[in-house]
Motif scaffolding. Structure first.
Motif, PDB file in Angstrom:
ATOM      1  N   MET A   1       0.840  -1.194   0.000  1.00 15.03           N
ATOM      2  CA  MET A   1       0.000   0.000   0.000  1.00 15.03           C
ATOM      3  C   MET A   1       0.869   1.235   0.000  1.00 15.03           C
ATOM      4  O   MET A   1       2.010   1.210   0.481  1.00 15.03           O
ATOM      5  N   GLY A   2       0.308   2.312  -0.498  1.00 12.94           N
ATOM      6  CA  GLY A   2       1.086   3.547  -0.547  1.00 12.94           C
ATOM      7  C   GLY A   2       0.245   4.775  -0.319  1.00 12.94           C
ATOM      8  O   GLY A   2      -0.984   4.731  -0.430  1.00 12.94           O
ATOM      9  N   TRP A   3       0.919   5.856   0.025  1.00  8.19           N
ATOM     10  CA  TRP A   3       0.309   7.175   0.103  1.00  8.19           C
ATOM     11  C   TRP A   3       0.838   8.030  -1.046  1.00  8.19           C
ATOM     12  O   TRP A   3       2.029   7.942  -1.402  1.00  8.19           O
ATOM     13  N   PHE A   4      -0.036   8.866  -1.565  1.00  6.67           N
ATOM     14  CA  PHE A   4       0.287   9.747  -2.672  1.00  6.67           C
ATOM     15  C   PHE A   4      -0.323  11.114  -2.349  1.00  6.67           C
ATOM     16  O   PHE A   4      -1.177  11.223  -1.471  1.00  6.67           O
ATOM     17  N   ARG A   5       0.118  12.145  -3.057  1.00  9.27           N
ATOM     18  CA  ARG A   5      -0.468  13.465  -2.817  1.00  9.27           C
ATOM     19  C   ARG A   5      -0.473  14.268  -4.113  1.00  9.27           C
ATOM     20  O   ARG A   5       0.342  14.026  -5.007  1.00  9.27           O
ATOM     21  N   GLN A   6      -1.405  15.216  -4.166  1.00  7.13           N
ATOM     22  CA  GLN A   6      -1.511  16.089  -5.326  1.00  7.13           C
ATOM     23  C   GLN A   6      -1.716  17.510  -4.839  1.00  7.13           C
ATOM     24  O   GLN A   6      -2.741  17.812  -4.208  1.00  7.13           O
TER      25      GLN A   6
ATOM     26  N   THR B   1       1.376  20.878   1.627  1.00  4.40           N
ATOM     27  CA  THR B   1      -0.040  21.125   1.367  1.00  4.40           C
ATOM     28  C   THR B   1      -0.469  20.410   0.092  1.00  4.40           C
ATOM     29  O   THR B   1       0.126  20.594  -0.970  1.00  4.40           O
ATOM     30  N   ALA B   2      -1.484  19.561   0.215  1.00  2.00           N
ATOM     31  CA  ALA B   2      -1.952  18.760  -0.924  1.00  2.00           C
ATOM     32  C   ALA B   2      -3.161  17.946  -0.493  1.00  2.00           C
ATOM     33  O   ALA B   2      -3.484  17.873   0.699  1.00  2.00           O
TER      34      ALA B   2
ATOM     35  N   GLN C   1      -7.699  16.450   2.496  1.00  2.00           N
ATOM     36  CA  GLN C   1      -6.929  17.679   2.307  1.00  2.00           C
ATOM     37  C   GLN C   1      -6.070  17.987   3.528  1.00  2.00           C
ATOM     38  O   GLN C   1      -6.573  18.046   4.655  1.00  2.00           O
ATOM     39  N   LEU C   2      -4.788  18.171   3.279  1.00  2.00           N
ATOM     40  CA  LEU C   2      -3.867  18.634   4.321  1.00  2.00           C
ATOM     41  C   LEU C   2      -3.341  20.002   3.908  1.00  2.00           C
ATOM     42  O   LEU C   2      -2.772  20.134   2.820  1.00  2.00           O
ATOM     43  N   THR C   3      -3.540  20.978   4.768  1.00  2.00           N
ATOM     44  CA  THR C   3      -3.081  22.330   4.494  1.00  2.00           C
ATOM     45  C   THR C   3      -2.136  22.768   5.608  1.00  2.00           C
ATOM     46  O   THR C   3      -2.483  22.689   6.784  1.00  2.00           O
ATOM     47  N   VAL C   4      -0.956  23.214   5.211  1.00  2.52           N
ATOM     48  CA  VAL C   4       0.039  23.664   6.180  1.00  2.52           C
ATOM     49  C   VAL C   4       0.234  25.165   6.017  1.00  2.52           C
ATOM     50  O   VAL C   4       0.630  25.634   4.939  1.00  2.52           O
TER      51      VAL C   4
END
Length: 121
Positions: free
Chosen positions: A34-39, A91-92, A116-119
């Motif tokens: 399994m993996g994590w990805f972000r956009q 942030t992505a 959504q992760l916003t920094v």
């Protein structure tokens, strides 16, 4: 088929931490890696981290190495991404997905809604 639902995103200040979760349902017996990805806005989706079935092996994108930790709880069909020392460039929208070939940075199944992760700086 496997259904994936991501959660745990939010607004965090730079330097802070957050834990993301990905719950799998359906044909979970077919899940191995399994993996994590972000956009990020205006950018293509990119690989973040991967974990094998037992959780004994992981690999990360250079941009998050040493700050992010991927883990899994097979009893609950859930994988996690602990994100520490967050930066505004983290942030992505974060997604999880299966990875067919160990070492690959490509997701192989259907994509969920993401979280959504916003920094903030």
């Amino acid at each position: 088929q496997v259904q994936l639902v991501e959660s745990g995103g939010g607004l965090v200040q730079a330097g802070g931490s957050l834990r993301l979760a990905c719950a799998a349902s359906g044909r979970t017996r077919s899940i191995y890696n399994m993996g994590w990805f972000r956009q990020a806005p205006g950018k293509e989706r990119e690989f973040v981290a991967a974990i094998n079935w037992s959780g004994s092996n992981t690999y990360y994108a250079d941009s998050v190495k040493g700050r992010f930790t991927i883990s899994r709880d097979n009893a609950n069909n859930t994988i996690y991404l602990q994100a520490n020392k967050l930066k505004p460039e983290d942030t992505a929208v974060y997604y999880c997905n299966t990875i067919v070939t160990w070492g690959s940075t490509l997701g192989s199944g259907s994509w969920g809604q993401g979280t959504q992760l916003t920094v903030s700086s």
